[in-house]
Design a protein around this motif. Structure first.
Motif, PDB file in Angstrom:
ATOM      1  N   TYR A  24       0.833  -1.208   0.000  1.00 39.82           N
ATOM      2  CA  TYR A  24       0.000   0.000   0.000  1.00 39.82           C
ATOM      3  C   TYR A  24       0.873   1.266   0.000  1.00 39.82           C
ATOM      4  CZ  TYR A  24      -4.133  -2.853   0.815  1.00 39.82           C
ATOM      5  OH  TYR A  24      -5.159  -3.770   0.682  1.00 39.82           O
ATOM      6  N   ASP A  25       2.106   1.119  -0.492  1.00 44.33           N
ATOM      7  CA  ASP A  25       3.035   2.245  -0.677  1.00 44.33           C
ATOM      8  C   ASP A  25       3.381   2.970   0.611  1.00 44.33           C
ATOM      9  OD1 ASP A  25       3.159   1.812  -3.455  1.00 44.33           O
ATOM     10  OD2 ASP A  25       1.336   2.986  -3.769  1.00 44.33           O
ATOM     11  N   MET A  26       3.453   2.227   1.701  1.00 47.29           N
ATOM     12  CA  MET A  26       3.898   2.816   2.963  1.00 47.29           C
ATOM     13  C   MET A  26       5.373   2.484   3.172  1.00 47.29           C
ATOM     14  SD  MET A  26       0.781   2.110   5.620  1.00 47.29           S
ATOM     15  CE  MET A  26      -0.858   1.733   4.991  1.00 47.29           C
ATOM     16  N   GLY A  48      11.883  10.038  15.132  1.00 50.81           N
ATOM     17  CA  GLY A  48      10.463  10.265  15.343  1.00 50.81           C
ATOM     18  C   GLY A  48       9.631   9.632  14.253  1.00 50.81           C
ATOM     19  N   PRO A  49       9.321   8.335  14.331  1.00 49.20           N
ATOM     20  CA  PRO A  49       8.574   7.673  13.254  1.00 49.20           C
ATOM     21  C   PRO A  49       7.155   8.203  13.150  1.00 49.20           C
ATOM     22  CG  PRO A  49       8.717   6.246  15.170  1.00 49.20           C
ATOM     23  CD  PRO A  49       9.585   7.435  15.463  1.00 49.20           C
ATOM     24  N   GLY A  50       6.523   7.886  11.995  1.00 48.67           N
ATOM     25  CA  GLY A  50       5.141   8.287  11.824  1.00 48.67           C
ATOM     26  C   GLY A  50       4.217   7.485  12.713  1.00 48.67           C
ATOM     27  N   SER A  77      -4.886   5.872   8.678  1.00 50.05           N
ATOM     28  CA  SER A  77      -5.507   6.961   9.443  1.00 50.05           C
ATOM     29  C   SER A  77      -4.530   7.542  10.455  1.00 50.05           C
ATOM     30  CB  SER A  77      -6.757   6.457  10.157  1.00 50.05           C
ATOM     31  OG  SER A  77      -7.735   6.041   9.230  1.00 50.05           O
ATOM     32  N   ALA A  78      -3.744   6.636  11.082  1.00 48.98           N
ATOM     33  CA  ALA A  78      -2.743   7.100  12.046  1.00 48.98           C
ATOM     34  C   ALA A  78      -1.672   7.935  11.360  1.00 48.98           C
ATOM     35  CB  ALA A  78      -2.121   5.906  12.758  1.00 48.98           C
ATOM     36  N   LEU A  79      -1.247   7.514  10.163  1.00 46.21           N
ATOM     37  CA  LEU A  79      -0.265   8.291   9.404  1.00 46.21           C
ATOM     38  C   LEU A  79      -0.819   9.660   9.014  1.00 46.21           C
ATOM     39  CD1 LEU A  79       1.419   5.677   7.032  1.00 46.21           C
ATOM     40  CD2 LEU A  79       2.555   7.044   8.782  1.00 46.21           C
ATOM     41  N   LEU A  80      -2.101   9.679   8.647  1.00 48.26           N
ATOM     42  CA  LEU A  80      -2.720  10.955   8.299  1.00 48.26           C
ATOM     43  C   LEU A  80      -2.731  11.894   9.502  1.00 48.26           C
ATOM     44  CD1 LEU A  80      -4.234  12.668   6.225  1.00 48.26           C
ATOM     45  CD2 LEU A  80      -6.368  11.575   6.975  1.00 48.26           C
ATOM     46  N   ARG A 116      -0.865  15.618  10.016  1.00 48.94           N
ATOM     47  CA  ARG A 116      -1.470  16.828  10.580  1.00 48.94           C
ATOM     48  C   ARG A 116      -0.574  17.407  11.676  1.00 48.94           C
ATOM     49  NH1 ARG A 116      -3.691  16.359   6.583  1.00 48.94           N
ATOM     50  NH2 ARG A 116      -5.908  16.050   6.118  1.00 48.94           N
ATOM     51  N   GLN A 117       0.023  16.527  12.470  1.00 49.07           N
ATOM     52  CA  GLN A 117       0.945  16.986  13.500  1.00 49.07           C
ATOM     53  C   GLN A 117       2.151  17.675  12.866  1.00 49.07           C
ATOM     54  OE1 GLN A 117       1.973  13.910  16.369  1.00 49.07           O
ATOM     55  NE2 GLN A 117      -0.090  13.076  16.309  1.00 49.07           N
ATOM     56  N   ARG A 118       2.625  17.121  11.750  1.00 43.18           N
ATOM     57  CA  ARG A 118       3.763  17.739  11.075  1.00 43.18           C
ATOM     58  C   ARG A 118       3.394  19.133  10.579  1.00 43.18           C
ATOM     59  NH1 ARG A 118       6.674  14.608   6.238  1.00 43.18           N
ATOM     60  NH2 ARG A 118       4.647  14.943   5.233  1.00 43.18           N
ATOM     61  N   GLU A 119       2.186  19.310  10.095  1.00 44.38           N
ATOM     62  CA  GLU A 119       1.750  20.634   9.669  1.00 44.38           C
ATOM     63  C   GLU A 119       1.740  21.608  10.838  1.00 44.38           C
ATOM     64  OE1 GLU A 119      -2.023  20.065   7.854  1.00 44.38           O
ATOM     65  OE2 GLU A 119      -1.235  18.967   6.124  1.00 44.38           O
TER      66      GLU A 119
END
Length: 355
Positions: free
Chosen positions: A35-37, A55-57, A133-136, A140-143
């Protein structure tokens, strides 16, 4: 250096897996890769510590790997997270595992994490959807992180500029006060100098950049006087973009020269003229050359003492180009010339090749 400084640009896109038993790690890695992760696997709690630094995703682990050592390693990483970070942790449970006790223990040990629990067996779609969903959420945290960093940088820049402006205003007031003969003269001269300072700052702001051309500076400085009927100022030179600070300094210098010319020099009589010109001297590094020349005015007499304008010009132009200006009070008209390295003031120091 803090842990926040070690965060790599793409680190929050990674899925970190610790599943040391059976073939769980290989299976999870292959599934998520389909799934391209981006996936990184580690074999032990000791190895995990190094992989946590960027700091992993998302961190994915199985309940069999939840040893006291691993729980402690993850807890230390979470406690060192920057304020914007809340690392998602996916824990894969078995039906036979003490799920309630595990959830309670991890909630207490890992308070600064977003914990997701899945009971095996579960479908691939359910697991992939949860990790995506967790990666998404991590994106958002990165933003938020990027926004905070930009805001901090903007605050620092604003603080720096406010200090510079206040220092300039304080200096202008003090030097104007020394030469003032009355309250009215002080108010008039001080107000005019603040207006000159404001005009340049407004011009750079409206240009939405950090630079302003010498031609724009000349136009901003001379236009108010031209509107008053004084249009005997000729300005010419090649296109050169100055930094904000250099542009402000040059504008204040031109304001002083123009004011002096109107009061005592070439612009105080109908036939007087002023030439303001600038050029690039390619044989010297290159160098920026700036010249103010008055002609046709009353005979010039060197003052017995230096006033505000002369003191400011000497200090400001020396600071601007690194060399003292040549100010000559010759009978034919005031002459002010200065030259210095273009790279000190220009946003386009390679201008000689472009013009």
């Amino acid at each position: 250096m803090s842990e926040a400084d070690l965060v790599e640009p793409g680190a929050l896109d990674q899925v970190l897996i610790l599943a040391p038993y059976r073939r769980d790690a290989a299976y999870l890695g292959q599934l998520l890769a389909e799934y391209d992760m981006a996936v990184t696997t580690c074999a032990s709690a000791e190895e995990l510590a190094g992989h946590l630094v960027p700091g992993p995703g998302v961190f994915v682990t199985t309940h069999e790997a939840l040893t006291p050592a691993l729980i402690d390693i993850v807890a230390k990483h979470l406690s060192a997270q920057p304020p914007w970070s809340e690392m998602p942790i996916v824990v894969l449970l078995d039906r036979a595992s003490p799920n309630s006790r595990i959830r309670g223990q991890l909630a207490a040990a890992w308070p600064r994490s977003r914990q997701l629990f899945y009971q095996r067996p579960l479908t691939q779609v359910e697991l992939v959807s949860g990790i995506q969903s967790a990666l998404l959420a991590r994106m958002r945290q990165r933003e938020v992180r990027d926004h905070i960093e930009r805001e901090i940088e903007l605050r620092r820049e604003l603080n720096h500029r406010v200090k510079n402006i206040l220092a300039s205003v304080s200096s202008i007031f003090e030097m104007t006060r020394r030469g003032a003969t009355s309250v009215e003269a002080l108010a008039g001269d001080f107000g005019a100098r603040l207006t000159a300072l404001s005009n340049v700052h407004s011009a750079v702001f409206e240009a939405k950049g950090e630079s302003i051309s010498i031609a724009e500076i000349a136009q901003l400085t001379f236009d108010p006087y031209r509107q008053m009927g004084i249009s005997r100022i000729d300005a010419a030179g090649p296109p050169i973009m100055l930094t904000r600070e250099a542009g402000t300094t040059l504008a204040l210098c031109l304001h002083e020269l123009t004011t002096n010319a109107i009061k005592y020099g070439a612009l105080s009589v109908p036939d007087g003229r002023v030439t303001f010109c600038w050029d690039i001297l390619a044989d010297y590094g290159p160098e920026l050359s700036v010249l103010w020349q008055e002609a046709g005015g009353p005979p010039v007499v060197a003052p017995s003492r230096s006033g505000y304008g002369t003191r400011y010009l000497r200090a400001a132009l020396a600071g601007l180009l690194g060399t003292k200006p040549d100010i000559q009070f010759v009978p034919e008209g005031l002459r002010c010339e200065v030259r210095g390295p273009l790279v000190r003031v220009a946003c386009n120091p390679k201008a000689p090749a472009d013009v």
